[in-house]
Design a protein around this motif. Sequence first.
Motif, PDB file in Angstrom:
ATOM      1  N   THR A  75       0.823  -1.199   0.000  1.00  0.00           N
ATOM      2  CA  THR A  75       0.000   0.000   0.000  1.00  0.00           C
ATOM      3  C   THR A  75       0.862   1.255   0.000  1.00  0.00           C
ATOM      4  OG1 THR A  75      -1.669  -1.205   1.266  1.00  0.00           O
ATOM      5  CG2 THR A  75      -1.857   1.188   1.221  1.00  0.00           C
ATOM      6  N   CYS A  79      -1.024   7.830  -1.129  1.00  0.00           N
ATOM      7  CA  CYS A  79      -2.365   7.866  -1.716  1.00  0.00           C
ATOM      8  C   CYS A  79      -3.240   6.668  -1.357  1.00  0.00           C
ATOM      9  CB  CYS A  79      -2.267   7.972  -3.235  1.00  0.00           C
ATOM     10  SG  CYS A  79      -1.613   6.487  -4.041  1.00  0.00           S
ATOM     11  N   TRP A  81      -3.060   3.622  -2.675  1.00  0.00           N
ATOM     12  CA  TRP A  81      -3.195   2.666  -3.771  1.00  0.00           C
ATOM     13  C   TRP A  81      -2.494   1.363  -3.409  1.00  0.00           C
ATOM     14  CZ3 TRP A  81       0.594   0.736  -7.320  1.00  0.00           C
ATOM     15  CH2 TRP A  81       0.068  -0.004  -8.374  1.00  0.00           C
ATOM     16  N   ASN A  83      -0.711  -2.004  -4.730  1.00  0.00           N
ATOM     17  CA  ASN A  83      -0.062  -2.625  -5.881  1.00  0.00           C
ATOM     18  C   ASN A  83      -0.171  -4.140  -5.740  1.00  0.00           C
ATOM     19  OD1 ASN A  83       1.566  -3.555  -7.903  1.00  0.00           O
ATOM     20  ND2 ASN A  83       3.327  -2.271  -7.386  1.00  0.00           N
TER      21      ASN A  83
END
Length: 92
Positions: A75, A79, A81, A83
């Motif tokens: 993580t 932000c 996000w 992966n």
Amino acid sequence: SRLDTLHKVSYELVKNNQVIAIEDLNVKGMVKNRKLAKHISDVSWGNFVKLLHYKCHWYGRELIMVDRYFPSSKTCNACGWINKELNLSDRE
């Protein structure tokens, strides 16, 4: 002694932090690995977690148990996000 060291480390963590987050490790599963079992048992993770729990309660601190399956190393800290393609060998 080992317990004295755990008390000192847990006290320092609780004294110097308002929030402490630790991962909920599968210690029982980890000690099944013959090469690591002694080392894992030697660190007394279960005792350390108990000490943190009661000291956080005692001093009014927050202890967060992070789920062992939470993808923290996948993580992005900026932000959020995740992966999903990241392998264990790729992480730092």
